[in-house]
Each structure stands twice: as structure tokens, then as C-alpha cells.
Enzyme design. Structure first.
Site, PDB file in Angstrom:
ATOM      1  N   GLN A 123      -3.913  -9.394   5.486  1.00  0.00           N
ATOM      2  CA  GLN A 123      -3.438  -9.151   2.708  1.00  0.00           C
ATOM      3  C   GLN A 123      -2.430  -8.903   3.358  1.00  0.00           C
ATOM      4  O   GLN A 123      -1.578  -8.056   2.612  1.00  0.00           O
ATOM      5  CB  GLN A 123      -4.463  -7.869   3.002  1.00  0.00           C
ATOM      6  N   HIS A 124      -0.668  -8.107   4.710  1.00  0.00           N
ATOM      7  CA  HIS A 124       0.209  -8.442   4.597  1.00  0.00           C
ATOM      8  C   HIS A 124       0.058  -6.631   3.431  1.00  0.00           C
ATOM      9  O   HIS A 124       1.319  -6.389   2.651  1.00  0.00           O
ATOM     10  CB  HIS A 124       0.972  -9.114   3.488  1.00  0.00           C
ATOM     11  N   CYS A 125      -0.566  -5.968   3.474  1.00  0.00           N
ATOM     12  CA  CYS A 125      -1.127  -3.954   3.200  1.00  0.00           C
ATOM     13  C   CYS A 125      -0.546  -4.384   1.653  1.00  0.00           C
ATOM     14  O   CYS A 125      -0.023  -4.136   1.336  1.00  0.00           O
ATOM     15  CB  CYS A 125       0.019  -3.349   4.096  1.00  0.00           C
ATOM     16  N   ALA A 126      -1.492  -5.362   0.969  1.00  0.00           N
ATOM     17  CA  ALA A 126      -1.417  -6.097  -0.301  1.00  0.00           C
ATOM     18  C   ALA A 126      -2.356  -5.801  -0.408  1.00  0.00           C
ATOM     19  O   ALA A 126      -2.646  -6.810  -1.140  1.00  0.00           O
ATOM     20  CB  ALA A 126      -0.430  -7.015  -0.994  1.00  0.00           C
ATOM     21  N   HIS A 178       0.722  -0.978  -0.155  1.00  0.00           N
ATOM     22  CA  HIS A 178      -0.237  -0.618  -0.088  1.00  0.00           C
ATOM     23  C   HIS A 178       1.062   1.060   0.044  1.00  0.00           C
ATOM     24  O   HIS A 178       0.905   2.397  -0.674  1.00  0.00           O
ATOM     25  CB  HIS A 178      -1.010  -0.214   1.236  1.00  0.00           C
TER      26      HIS A 178
END
Ligand code: PLP
Length: 408
Positions: free
Chosen positions: A364-367, A118
Site C-alpha cells: 500500500q506504499h504507506c498511502a 502516512h
């Protein structure tokens, strides 16, 4: 305990800790912890304006820190190295400054890839929301590499910036930035868009050189490369930095201030560093790179990781019901493994592992754009660093298989 592991005191404090979450943040070696403590004890003072001894020592350490960063990323000068809070702040600073300088206008396009963190999406979406630029996503292939046909199809005269991760924080895939640069040059010649690189996951894993990549700007974050948090690096070519109008100013970043007007400093890096910087953070980066040098530099890091990546891939492919969201070829990637298991929730897996002192991450691993692209709502991520060992991996894989059997 391996010799490298002994350099990281967290593993002495917690001898049973299996830390496989270095993509989120790295553990710190004694050289960083002691180096920062020593600085705070013996020579901490504000920089720039003091002519007394400890201020001069402090100033020198700050410059040395920039110099070692410049050396490790192949920058022409330490003055091209700007410190910011982290990767996220670094790109926000750059993106807003680019807008302020009118290097981007309404309807212009910024291309990012669909795997971006992100941090390399939202700063551009802010410019879209506020000023009406376009943000285009380039897709990845089934092998998780950049889809060059898709990239070429999106290159047109509105594209002013291509901003890409060097390494994905979900797939661990290494993007060939030099090839992207070549593709841009072939299409645009000398009038190519600015190429910006998010090196947050490459600098912690292998040696990065900005001139070999051919990029115009690059950023990464100290805490993922053994340094403290809240110290991020923004590098850009001097020519670009001199052209940019900074979005923030004040303190040492100004030329002069009158009651009704002011001018920006035209000195680098001062013009992008208003106010007192994170002095101990800068020392932590200095000591972090010195630590790397003390263990034969990136060569050692790359050698240890290559072995662990190969070992992990062999084990991952044998687990039934597990989907690895990333390449199964060692040469394509670093030690960042995102996976999903049929019928078992990722958070249940990470909780199960956490109960056994094994640290991984679920979510979601900032993705989020990428998770949507691969039809996943949540995944687990296991990631490696120089202090990990095959024993860590044996424990991880044994416990993961137990988790899958017990939870499904
Ligand atoms: C590829 C990538 N970019 C950017 C970031 C953001 O780093 P920071 O939170 O330090 O700003 C991360 C952090 O996970 C990352 O993995």
C-alpha cells in the site's frame, strides 16, 4: 553499463541487479560512500564546542552540508535548514512545535491531500487525537491532480495549515504548489494558512525552489536523494522558525539551564537540533549534492528520467489487464509507477520479479487513505532514478509480461 551506473558500486557488486525501487530509497554513489568513509577516517569529531582542528573541520563540513542544501532548495540562509532523522521525524517535529506555539488550536483545520504518504497524515492525526483539531482530505481528479474545486470548497476560516506532497509516492504526480499558494492567497489574502510541502519525492527527481513554490515550510529525507539514512531536512522561513517553540530541547538547543527552569536557544538552527546531530549523515548529504553537481546537476537527472518515463509509459499502456494508477502523460509526473493487474496479486508479481533480480515494491506504499480512495488493497510500484537505463526497463517489462502470463 552506463557511465552513471558505474558511479554506483552496488551495480558492480551485483551486475545483474535491476533496481527499480528508488522511491523507497536510492542507491549511493562512490562519492557519498567514500566521502563518509574519508570523514570518519580523517576528521570525525563532535561539533560546536571543540577548538581543536578536527572539531573545526567537522563543524565546517556540517555547515557546508547545510549550505549546499540551502543552495539547492533556494533557501535564504543555511540557518533555516534543520536536520532531523527523516521526513517523518521532520514533520512530527514541525507539527508538534506548531501546536506548542499555539499556531493551531482545538477545532482548527489542517488540509492534506488524499494521496499523502502516512508521514504527512499521521502527525496531524496525532494532533486530532490528542487535542481535537480537524484533518480534512482534499480529493484528486481522475487525472490524479489536486481537485482545485474541492480545495476551494474546503477553504474556510478554520483552516490554518495546508500540507501537501510536492510529488506523490504512489501516482508520481507533481502537484503545482505555486498554484496552490496562489489559490490560498486569492482566498485569504495576507492571512493565508501555512503552506507546508512534503518534498520527499520531488527533491530526488527535479530542482525545487522554496521561494518559487511560495511555501512556508518544506521537508525531505536524505536517503532518497543518494545520501545516507537517518538524516532528514526540515526547512522553514526564518520568521516562522524564530516564532516556533521547539518540542524537543537539551544540549545545544538551550539558552541557559537553572535547577528549576531553562530557556530555549534563540539561535537558528541550534534551537531545533538538541544533542549531537548525525554528523556523518550531514556529510553524506553534502557529498550527495556535490555528486549531483559533478554530473551537471538536476539538468542531467531530469533529462535521463524524462526519457525513461516516456519509454515506460509507452510500454505500460500496451499491457492488457494492467491499470496504471497515475497519469499517462509525461508532463504530469516523475518516474514512479504504481499499477495493479487484474487477477494477479501484486505480491506474486513482485516475488516473480525478485526471483529474476528485479526490485520493485508491492503493498500500500504507506498511502492507505489513497489506496482506499482508488479501491485497491495492494498494488505494485516500479520507480526510476538516474542510474536506470532502457535496458533495465526492457528486462522489467519482458519479465512483467511473463509474470502476468504465468500467474493468471
Ligand atoms: C512522499 C513521502 N513522504 C514521506 C516519506 C517518508 O520518508 P522517511 O521514511 O524517510 O521518513 C516518504 C517515503 O517513502 C515519501 O515517499
Amino acid at each position: 553499463m552506463s557511465n552513471i551506473k558505474k558511479d554506483f558500486p552496488i551495480f558492480t557488486t551485483h551486475p545483474d541487479l535491476v533496481y527499480l525501487d528508488s522511491t523507497a530509497t536510492s542507491q549511493k554513489p562512490d562519492m557519498v560512500i567514500d566521502g563518509v568513509a574519508e570523514y570518519l577516517r580523517s576528521s570525525y569529531a563532535n561539533i560546536h564546542r571543540g577548538s581543536y582542528d578536527i572539531s573545526e573541520i567537522s563543524e565546517k563540513l556540517y555547515e557546508d552540508s547545510k549550505k549546499i542544501v540551502a543552495k539547492h532548495i533556494g533557501a535564504d540562509s543555511w540557518r533555516e535548514v534543520i536536520y532531523s532523522g527523516n521526513s517523518t521525524y521532520a514533520l512530527n517535529l514541525l507539527a508538534q512545535s506548531i501546536w506548542r506555539t499555539k499556531l493551531l488550536k482545538k477545532w482548527d483545520t489542517v488540509i492534506v491531500s488524499v494521496v499523502e504518504h502516512h508521514a504527512n497524515v499521521v502527525p496531524w492525526l496525532i494532533l486530532k487525537e490528542d487535542y481535537g483539531i480537524n484533518v480534512e482530505f482534499v480529493w484528486v481528479t481522475d487525472n490524479f491532480d489536486i481537485d482545485y474545486e474541492d480545495l476551494k470548497s474546503k477553504l474556510n476560516s478554520s483552516v490554518k495549515i495546508v500540507s501537501l506532497a510536492h510529488v506523490s509516492n504512489t501516482t508520481g504526480q507533481v502537484f503545482d504548489i505555486a498554484k496552490v499558494n496562489y489559490t490560498l492567497r486569492a482566498h485569504y489574502g495576507n492571512k493565508k494558512p501555512l503552506l507546508i510541502v512534503d518534498a520527499s519525492q520531488s527533491v530526488p527527481h527535479f530542482s525545487v525552489n522554496v521561494s518559487e513554490l511560495g511555501c512556508d515550510a518544506l521537508f525531505f529525507t536524505g536517503h532518497k536523494v543518494f545520501a545516507d539514512s537517518w538524516i532528514g531536512v526540515l526547512w522553514a522561513k526564518e520568521e516562522l522558525l524564530m516564532k516556533l517553540k521547539p518540542i524537543f530541547s537539551g544540549g545545544g538547543a538551550i539558552g541557559e539551564v537553572k535547577q528549576k527552569s531553562f530557556t530555549h536557544s534563540n539561535k537558528l538552527p541550534d534551537k531545533f537540533e538538541p544533542g549531537t546531530p548525525n554528523l556523518s549523515g550531514a556529510v553524506s548529504i553534502l557529498r550527495a549534492f556535490e555528486y549531483l553537481e559533478s554530473i551537471w546537476g538536476y539538468k542531467k537527472l531530469e533529462e535521463i528520467e524524462a526519457d525513461l518515463v516516456e519509454y515506460s509509459l509507452e510500454k505500460f499502456v500496451k499491457i492488457s489487464g494492467l491499470t496504471l494508477i497515475g497519469s499517462s502523460k509525461k508532463k504530469d509526473r516523475v518516474g514512479v509507477f504504481t499499477f495493479a493487474v487484474t487477477w494477479v496479486h501484486s505480491f506474486d508479481i513482485s516475488d516473480y520479479l525478485a526471483d529474476k533480480n528485479i526490485c520493485v515494491r508491492a503493498g500500500q506504499h504507506c498511502a492507505e487513505p489513497f489506496m482506499e480512495y482508488v479501491w485497491q488493497t495492494h498494488t505494485c510500484r516500479m520507480s526510476l532514478q538516474i542510474y536506470n537505463t532502457r535496458e533495465d526497463l526492457d528486462l522489467f517489462f519482458e519479465t512483467l509480461e511473463n509474470a502476468i502470463n504465468d500467474l493468471k
